[in-house]
Design an enzyme around this catalytic site. Structure first.
Site, PDB file in Angstrom:
ATOM      1  N   LYS A 190       0.833  -1.207   0.000  1.00 36.64           N
ATOM      2  CA  LYS A 190       0.000   0.000   0.000  1.00 36.64           C
ATOM      3  C   LYS A 190       0.870   1.261   0.000  1.00 36.64           C
ATOM      4  O   LYS A 190       0.516   2.272  -0.618  1.00 36.64           O
ATOM      5  CB  LYS A 190      -0.923  -0.013   1.226  1.00 36.64           C
ATOM      6  CG  LYS A 190      -1.819   1.230   1.370  1.00 36.64           C
ATOM      7  CD  LYS A 190      -2.729   1.435   0.163  1.00 36.64           C
ATOM      8  CE  LYS A 190      -3.908   2.337   0.462  1.00 36.64           C
ATOM      9  NZ  LYS A 190      -3.631   3.601   1.130  1.00 36.64           N
ATOM     10  N   GLU A 197       0.757   6.802  -6.647  1.00 39.22           N
ATOM     11  CA  GLU A 197      -0.375   7.732  -6.721  1.00 39.22           C
ATOM     12  C   GLU A 197       0.114   9.183  -6.690  1.00 39.22           C
ATOM     13  O   GLU A 197      -0.387  10.036  -7.433  1.00 39.22           O
ATOM     14  CB  GLU A 197      -1.302   7.452  -5.548  1.00 39.22           C
ATOM     15  CG  GLU A 197      -2.537   8.321  -5.455  1.00 39.22           C
ATOM     16  CD  GLU A 197      -3.316   7.985  -4.191  1.00 39.22           C
ATOM     17  OE1 GLU A 197      -3.290   8.807  -3.249  1.00 39.22           O
ATOM     18  OE2 GLU A 197      -3.927   6.901  -4.140  1.00 39.22           O
TER      19      GLU A 197
END
Length: 326
Positions: A190, A197
């Site tokens: 993550k 991102e």
């Protein structure tokens, strides 16, 4: 399956709702009595303390922590571990640092308490869309929790199978959740996800800034043009190789506030970008784009451009992140 949920904020409450909607039972606790009362009104068993939550759950207990990373998570894990019993399981679904997971898991192991880290992506849309889950922990414990992960995840839906992918694979990846490895692997994955991102968001924001600036006084008059940037965001949603959820959210943000006047452009970083760059340094791996996008967020808190306003707008769209005052 029964699950305890600690933390009923933007994501925790909706995760609990998604689970209840699909037949699971929830025992809910939050420091806010109002948040507990609201979810209890929807079918959860409300608890006014960790002790009350533990008392309400049969063994073995499975308790998901969904509170801000850092001190809040550390304190909750420590307090909870001091009260649980052998065979119980703690699941950290926040954005914790993977090295902290490994340390906490070792401390829990001394009491024979299981520890699982679940990197969770989905933001404020997860209730309807589902949550992409990246899980780390002992295989047998993760397997036992499969009904929870399966319900929270988006499922196969109408997403086409990747060409060449075998239909006989036992992987759950196509359903939107995956056991990535031992404790720490979920949050490591993550962490890198969020680092990527940062880079994608930065590229989108810079591109729109360039288009908006095509009419700047610094451009030769004969080359100036006023571009409909909001409409460009909309057309890029349809058939473009850039089409993505972030482009969808960009278009949505510009419909709501074409000049992004509600945003100052002060863009926070929640930690994962820094940790991703640190991991790249430890591994001697080049991460030019991610590192640059992280440094832009630092600069944005001092000097704001249209690009930073768009970054802030995107963060608000997918995660409900509100700008913090300097």
């Amino acid at each position: 399956m029964q699950l305890g949920m600690i933390g009923l904020g933007r994501m925790g409450a909706n995760m609990a709702r998604r689970l209840m909607k699909n037949g699971h039972t929830i025992v809910a606790y939050d420091r806010s009595a109002e948040a507990v009362k609201a979810l209890a009104g929807e079918g959860a068993t409300g608890a006014d303390s960790l002790d009350a939550m533990i008392e309400a759950m049969p063994k073995p207990r499975h308790i998901w922590i969904m509170v801000p990373s850092g001190a809040a998570t550390e304190g909750t894990v420590t307090d909870l571990a001091s009260k649980l019993e052998a065979g119980d399981t703690i699941i950290d679904g926040g954005n914790s640092y993977f090295k902290d997971d490994i340390r906490r898991a070792k401390a829990c192991e001394e009491k024979k308490i299981n520890y699982v880290d679940a990197g969770t992506s989905g933001g404020v849309y997860g209730l309807e869309r589902g949550y992409c889950l990246m899980v780390g922990g002992p295989k047998d414990v993760v397997t036992r929790l499969d009904p929870i992960f399966k319900t929270l995840a988006p499922g196969i839906g109408n997403v086409e199978r990747t060409p060449g992918r075998s239909e006989g694979t036992n992987s759950t990846a196509e359903e939107g959740y995956l056991h990535c490895g031992p404790v720490g692997a979920g949050h490591f994955t993550k962490m890198v996800h969020n680092g990527i991102e940062y880079g994608i968001m930065q590229a989108i924001a810079e591109g729109f800034d360039i288009m908006k600036g095509a009419n700047n006084a610094t451009v030769e008059e004969q080359h100036r043009m006023e571009l409909p940037v909001a409409e460009i965001a909309e057309v890029w949603r349809r058939g473009s190789v850039l089409s993505s959820w972030l482009i969808d959210l960009t278009a949505k943000a510009m419909v709501a506030d074409p000049k992004l006047e509600k945003f100052t452009g002060s863009v926070q970083d929640s930690g994962e970008g820094r940790w991703t760059v640190n991991a790249a340094i430890e591994e001697a791996v080049s991460a030019d784009v991610i590192a640059a996008s992280l440094f832009v967020r630092f600069r944005s808190r001092q000097d704001h451009s249209f690009a930073e306003k768009l970054l802030s707008a995107m963060r608000f769209q997918f995660g409900g992140h509100v700008e913090q005052k300097p």
